[in-house]
Design a protein around this motif. Structure first.
Motif, PDB file in Angstrom:
ATOM      1  N   SER A 171       0.814  -1.216   0.000  1.00 35.71           N
ATOM      2  CA  SER A 171       0.000   0.000   0.000  1.00 35.71           C
ATOM      3  C   SER A 171       0.844   1.261   0.000  1.00 35.71           C
ATOM      4  CB  SER A 171      -0.925   0.009   1.224  1.00 35.71           C
ATOM      5  OG  SER A 171      -1.815  -1.079   1.151  1.00 35.71           O
ATOM      6  N   SER A 172       2.123   1.123  -0.252  1.00 35.90           N
ATOM      7  CA  SER A 172       3.003   2.297  -0.227  1.00 35.90           C
ATOM      8  C   SER A 172       3.818   2.393  -1.514  1.00 35.90           C
ATOM      9  CB  SER A 172       3.922   2.243   0.992  1.00 35.90           C
ATOM     10  OG  SER A 172       4.709   1.066   0.954  1.00 35.90           O
ATOM     11  N   ILE A 173       3.136   2.325  -2.641  1.00 34.55           N
ATOM     12  CA  ILE A 173       3.807   2.439  -3.937  1.00 34.55           C
ATOM     13  C   ILE A 173       4.083   3.922  -4.189  1.00 34.55           C
ATOM     14  CG2 ILE A 173       3.584   2.063  -6.428  1.00 34.55           C
ATOM     15  CD1 ILE A 173       1.675  -0.266  -5.669  1.00 34.55           C
ATOM     16  N   THR A 174       5.351   4.282  -4.332  1.00 33.68           N
ATOM     17  CA  THR A 174       5.703   5.694  -4.492  1.00 33.68           C
ATOM     18  C   THR A 174       6.245   6.022  -5.872  1.00 33.68           C
ATOM     19  OG1 THR A 174       7.889   5.266  -3.542  1.00 33.68           O
ATOM     20  CG2 THR A 174       6.152   6.021  -2.034  1.00 33.68           C
ATOM     21  N   ASN A 175       6.894   5.082  -6.525  1.00 32.01           N
ATOM     22  CA  ASN A 175       7.496   5.351  -7.830  1.00 32.01           C
ATOM     23  C   ASN A 175       6.922   4.379  -8.856  1.00 32.01           C
ATOM     24  OD1 ASN A 175       9.052   5.859 -10.047  1.00 32.01           O
ATOM     25  ND2 ASN A 175      11.012   5.610  -9.026  1.00 32.01           N
ATOM     26  N   LEU A 176       5.928   4.854  -9.608  1.00 32.10           N
ATOM     27  CA  LEU A 176       5.263   3.968 -10.571  1.00 32.10           C
ATOM     28  C   LEU A 176       6.142   3.583 -11.744  1.00 32.10           C
ATOM     29  CD1 LEU A 176       1.698   5.523 -10.588  1.00 32.10           C
ATOM     30  CD2 LEU A 176       2.452   3.415  -9.495  1.00 32.10           C
ATOM     31  N   SER A 177       7.199   4.332 -12.001  1.00 36.57           N
ATOM     32  CA  SER A 177       8.070   3.975 -13.119  1.00 36.57           C
ATOM     33  C   SER A 177       9.088   2.911 -12.713  1.00 36.57           C
ATOM     34  CB  SER A 177       8.784   5.208 -13.664  1.00 36.57           C
ATOM     35  OG  SER A 177       9.610   5.765 -12.655  1.00 36.57           O
ATOM     36  N   ALA A 178       9.202   2.646 -11.423  1.00 34.48           N
ATOM     37  CA  ALA A 178      10.136   1.623 -10.947  1.00 34.48           C
ATOM     38  C   ALA A 178       9.500   0.241 -11.027  1.00 34.48           C
ATOM     39  CB  ALA A 178      10.547   1.917  -9.504  1.00 34.48           C
ATOM     40  N   THR A 179      10.334  -0.753 -11.151  1.00 36.56           N
ATOM     41  CA  THR A 179       9.874  -2.132 -11.102  1.00 36.56           C
ATOM     42  C   THR A 179       9.447  -2.441  -9.670  1.00 36.56           C
ATOM     43  OG1 THR A 179      11.370  -2.745 -12.888  1.00 36.56           O
ATOM     44  CG2 THR A 179      10.584  -4.519 -11.495  1.00 36.56           C
ATOM     45  N   GLN A 180       8.301  -3.099  -9.532  1.00 37.27           N
ATOM     46  CA  GLN A 180       7.765  -3.452  -8.217  1.00 37.27           C
ATOM     47  C   GLN A 180       8.007  -4.943  -7.967  1.00 37.27           C
ATOM     48  OE1 GLN A 180       6.367  -0.801  -6.544  1.00 37.27           O
ATOM     49  NE2 GLN A 180       6.761   0.420  -8.357  1.00 37.27           N
ATOM     50  N   ASN A 181       8.014  -5.354  -6.686  1.00 33.53           N
ATOM     51  CA  ASN A 181       8.175  -6.790  -6.412  1.00 33.53           C
ATOM     52  C   ASN A 181       7.601  -7.184  -5.070  1.00 33.53           C
ATOM     53  OD1 ASN A 181      10.421  -7.018  -4.288  1.00 33.53           O
ATOM     54  ND2 ASN A 181      11.318  -5.636  -5.787  1.00 33.53           N
ATOM     55  N   PHE A 182       7.345  -8.467  -4.957  1.00 31.42           N
ATOM     56  CA  PHE A 182       6.941  -9.125  -3.717  1.00 31.42           C
ATOM     57  C   PHE A 182       7.869 -10.313  -3.530  1.00 31.42           C
ATOM     58  CE2 PHE A 182       2.761  -7.347  -4.983  1.00 31.42           C
ATOM     59  CZ  PHE A 182       2.402  -6.706  -3.799  1.00 31.42           C
TER      60      PHE A 182
END
Length: 131
Positions: free
Chosen positions: A68-79
């Motif tokens: 719930s703390s996504i700050t940079n949408l251009s960055a790759t996200q992961n779990f």
């Protein structure tokens, strides 16, 4: 004069229904691991035109983890999550502040227990004779 009426509410709603583009990067579809406890990093991207407020990792149709703390949408996200042997299906679900949501495609992976080689003692002695 005959004027057509514009439905502003419908126009705004249609602008709000922005489709999310969620791209899965890894693991690849049908990935296979051999372990009794396998840590897997799930990597994905969100399109820049969508302001996600949270994203969830869905495993076998159940929410597993949520960011719930996504700050940079251009960055790759992961779990990152650890799995025991089994077959799994995964996807990512993201929601924005207006409750628009989107699902990625889904992929599968499996974790199998490694084969344990049995080591039995070799040889073996015969019994001793006694007198």
């Amino acid at each position: 004069l005959n004027f057509s009426r514009i439905d502003i509410y419908s126009a705004i709603l249609s602008l709000e229904n922005i489709s999310q583009n969620i791209t899965l990067i890894s693991p690849e579809n049908s990935a296979s691991y051999s372990s009794n406890s396998q840590e897997i990093i799930f990597v994905y991207n969100i399109s820049n035109n969508f302001n996600a407020s949270n994203c969830s990792l869905i495993i076998n149709n159940v929410i597993n983890l949520t960011n719930s703390s996504i700050t940079n949408l251009s960055a790759t996200q992961n779990f990152t999550q650890t799995f025991i042997p089994g077959s799994y299906i995964w996807k990512i679900n993201c929601t924005d502040s207006s409750n628009n949501f989107g699902n990625s495609s889904q992929r599968s992976f499996s974790v199998t227990a490694p084969i344990v080689q049995s080591t039995s003692p070799s040889g073996g002695g015969g019994g001793g004779g006694g007198s």
